[in-house]
Design an enzyme around this catalytic site. Structure first.
Site, PDB file in Angstrom:
ATOM      1  N   GLY A  11       0.825  -1.215   0.000  1.00 44.73           N
ATOM      2  CA  GLY A  11       0.000   0.000   0.000  1.00 44.73           C
ATOM      3  C   GLY A  11       0.854   1.259   0.000  1.00 44.73           C
ATOM      4  N   VAL A  16      -0.903   6.059   4.445  1.00 41.73           N
ATOM      5  CA  VAL A  16      -0.023   5.439   5.448  1.00 41.73           C
ATOM      6  C   VAL A  16       1.231   4.871   4.795  1.00 41.73           C
ATOM      7  CG1 VAL A  16       0.161   3.608   7.176  1.00 41.73           C
ATOM      8  CG2 VAL A  16      -1.971   4.905   6.955  1.00 41.73           C
ATOM      9  N   TYR A 137     -16.303  -2.888   7.618  1.00 35.52           N
ATOM     10  CA  TYR A 137     -14.874  -2.550   7.617  1.00 35.52           C
ATOM     11  C   TYR A 137     -14.245  -2.945   8.956  1.00 35.52           C
ATOM     12  CZ  TYR A 137     -10.747   0.521   7.624  1.00 35.52           C
ATOM     13  OH  TYR A 137      -9.463   1.015   7.701  1.00 35.52           O
ATOM     14  N   HIS A 180     -12.433  11.079   3.987  1.00 33.40           N
ATOM     15  CA  HIS A 180     -12.693  11.348   5.404  1.00 33.40           C
ATOM     16  C   HIS A 180     -12.948  12.848   5.584  1.00 33.40           C
ATOM     17  CE1 HIS A 180     -10.599   7.439   5.764  1.00 33.40           C
ATOM     18  NE2 HIS A 180     -11.519   7.249   6.682  1.00 33.40           N
TER      19      HIS A 180
HETATM   20  O1  GFB Z   1     -14.084  11.148   8.668  1.00 29.56           O
HETATM   21  P1  GFB Z   1     -15.443  10.576   8.566  1.00 29.56           P
HETATM   22  O2  GFB Z   1     -15.989  10.361   7.203  1.00 29.56           O
HETATM   23  O3  GFB Z   1     -15.523   9.169   9.256  1.00 29.56           O
HETATM   24  O4  GFB Z   1     -16.487  11.532   9.343  1.00 29.56           O
HETATM   25  P2  GFB Z   1     -15.674   8.564  10.747  1.00 29.56           P
HETATM   26  C1  GFB Z   1     -16.236  12.036  10.622  1.00 29.56           C
HETATM   27  C2  GFB Z   1     -17.315  13.014  11.020  1.00 29.56           C
HETATM   28  O5  GFB Z   1     -17.202  14.192  10.216  1.00 29.56           O
HETATM   29  C3  GFB Z   1     -18.755  12.511  10.846  1.00 29.56           C
HETATM   30  C4  GFB Z   1     -18.478  14.545   9.708  1.00 29.56           C
HETATM   31  O6  GFB Z   1     -19.530  12.963  11.937  1.00 29.56           O
HETATM   32  C5  GFB Z   1     -19.190  13.191   9.551  1.00 29.56           C
HETATM   33  O7  GFB Z   1     -20.593  13.375   9.453  1.00 29.56           O
HETATM   34  N1  GFB Z   1     -18.329  15.317   8.468  1.00 29.56           N
HETATM   35  C6  GFB Z   1     -18.671  16.622   8.323  1.00 29.56           C
HETATM   36  C7  GFB Z   1     -17.882  14.883   7.281  1.00 29.56           C
HETATM   37  N2  GFB Z   1     -18.487  17.027   7.071  1.00 29.56           N
HETATM   38  C8  GFB Z   1     -17.987  15.965   6.385  1.00 29.56           C
HETATM   39  C9  GFB Z   1     -17.583  15.791   5.032  1.00 29.56           C
HETATM   40  O8  GFB Z   1     -17.658  16.687   4.197  1.00 29.56           O
HETATM   41  N3  GFB Z   1     -17.080  14.552   4.706  1.00 29.56           N
HETATM   42  C10 GFB Z   1     -16.981  13.534   5.625  1.00 29.56           C
HETATM   43  N4  GFB Z   1     -16.455  12.347   5.229  1.00 29.56           N
HETATM   44  N5  GFB Z   1     -17.395  13.681   6.900  1.00 29.56           N
HETATM   45  C11 GFB Z   1     -14.532   6.610   9.585  1.00 29.56           C
HETATM   46  C12 GFB Z   1     -14.944   5.221   9.195  1.00 29.56           C
HETATM   47  O9  GFB Z   1     -15.498   7.045  10.435  1.00 29.56           O
HETATM   48  O10 GFB Z   1     -13.323   6.659  10.291  1.00 29.56           O
HETATM   49  C13 GFB Z   1     -13.844   4.447   8.643  1.00 29.56           C
HETATM   50  O11 GFB Z   1     -16.053   5.303   8.325  1.00 29.56           O
HETATM   51  C14 GFB Z   1     -12.554   4.611   9.416  1.00 29.56           C
HETATM   52  O12 GFB Z   1     -14.223   3.115   8.628  1.00 29.56           O
HETATM   53  C15 GFB Z   1     -12.255   6.058   9.686  1.00 29.56           C
HETATM   54  O13 GFB Z   1     -12.606   3.910  10.624  1.00 29.56           O
HETATM   55  C16 GFB Z   1     -11.001   6.261  10.478  1.00 29.56           C
HETATM   56  O14 GFB Z   1     -14.621   9.082  11.662  1.00 29.56           O
HETATM   57  O15 GFB Z   1     -17.082   8.724  11.228  1.00 29.56           O
END
Ligand code: GFB
Length: 314
Positions: A11, A16, A137, A180
């Protein structure tokens, strides 16, 4: 790890893996081997077997995985569980059969129960139901941990597992649907600043709390653990503090220089309410993260600008 040993970084183009290659090179390791996913499909057992037969691999950093943010996890649950189970099963098994000296498996803090006490300790694993938005996941990652421990017990291998908190840094995914939160907000605030938009949309309520670790800190911790840790227990890696998504949005807005409004789209999921890891096991071994969130965000924004404008940044 001798400086002339062969180290396979699986990867190496990702967030990472690319940080691991940088760190290993900085430390003078000369023989780092890797393949792109089109050269070697890690989901294919025969291809993985061929790769390990051709190389004399001493150490493996297993950073190859299908990853994504909350929306990608919800939309592609089958891909997340299948691809991760295949990749990690093939690499862990090949590492055993080809007598790899040590393997480091990268998990994730979403392996912990949705409502685990905060900060989450390594012994909280399997102590309650998982957060539904990324359960497939998380189950794949838990399987990877258990495989490493089972191989150690049955075959006497030295396979260790590391649980990083939410990561960010160079080579991150800035696609608004699959990324993310941190890269998504950098892109959204930058686009809003450039186009003079009146507001930026942030998903969810802004209330969830997350902990963010720069990938260079994680890579440093992984190399440290590969050299110094031989235990069977998993090890958390984090920054040690978390912040609300609303605070993260305000900080990114300030760094990017955007002065408009922030609006919350509450139709989008919040995910787990809080995710902060207990890092005492690692700090007791003598390792600590160094890159503050503000400094890391500034660096990541500069890298993003270089990437989109193909220049030396601003
Ligand atoms: O980073 P994220 O997608 O994943 O979202 P998780 C974290 C928080 O940010 C959530 C908010 O409460 C989202 O609703 N958020 C706000 C947003 N605006 C945005 C945006 O524009 N995009 C995204 N993506 N989020 C992940 C897991 O969970 O964490 C994976 O789904 C993995 O499996 C990763 O473990 C480390 O922190 O919720």
């Amino acid at each position: 790890m001798d400086k002339d040993c062969t180290i396979y970084v699986a990867g190496h183009r990702g967030l990472v893996g690319s940080a691991l290659v940088r760190r290993l090179k900085e430390q003078g390791y000369g023989r780092i081997v890797h393949q792109t996913s089109s050269e070697l499909d890690l989901r294919d057992r025969d291809q993985v077997e061929r790769w390990f037969s051709e190389q004399s691999i001493d150490y493996v950093f297993l950073a190859a995985a299908k990853v994504g943010g909350i929306a990608a996890n919800q939309d592609f649950p089958a891909d997340f569980i299948r691809d991760n189970l295949l990749i990690q099963t093939n690499v862990i098994d090949a590492a055993y059969r080809h007598n790899v000296k040590k393997l480091l498996f990268l998990g994730s803090t979403c392996i912990y129960p949705k409502l685990a006490p905060q900060p989450m300790r390594e012994q909280d694993l399997l102590g309650g139901p998982l957060e539904p938005s990324n359960e497939p996941y998380a189950v794949a990652k838990i399987t990877g941990i258990k495989m490493c421990q089972a191989y150690n017990r049955q075959y006497g291998t030295r396979f260790i597992s590391v649980m990083p908190t939410n990561l960010y840094g160079p080579q991150d995914n800035f696609d608004l649907h699959t990324s993310h939160v941190l890269p998504a907000l950098i892109r959204k605030f930058h686009d809003a600043m450039v186009s003079n938009a009146a507001s930026v949309e942030v998903w969810g309520s802004g209330e969830p709390k997350r902990e963010f670790l720069h990938s260079d800190d994680l890579a440093d911790a992984c190399v440290f653990l590969m050299k110094n840790y031989g235990g069977d227990e998993i090890v958390n890696v984090g920054w040690g503090k978390d912040i609300k998504i609303s605070e993260l949005a305000a900080l990114i807005g300030r760094i990017v220089g955007y002065e408009g409004d922030i609006v919350y789209d509450r139709t989008k999921p919040d995910g787990t309410p809080r995710k902060l890891v207990d890092v005492s096991r690692l700090t007791e071994m003598g390792w600590q993260a160094r890159i503050t969130l503000e400094e890391g965000l500034r660096r990541t924004y500069q890298d993003y600008l270089k990437e989109i404008y193909h220049t030396g940044g601003v």
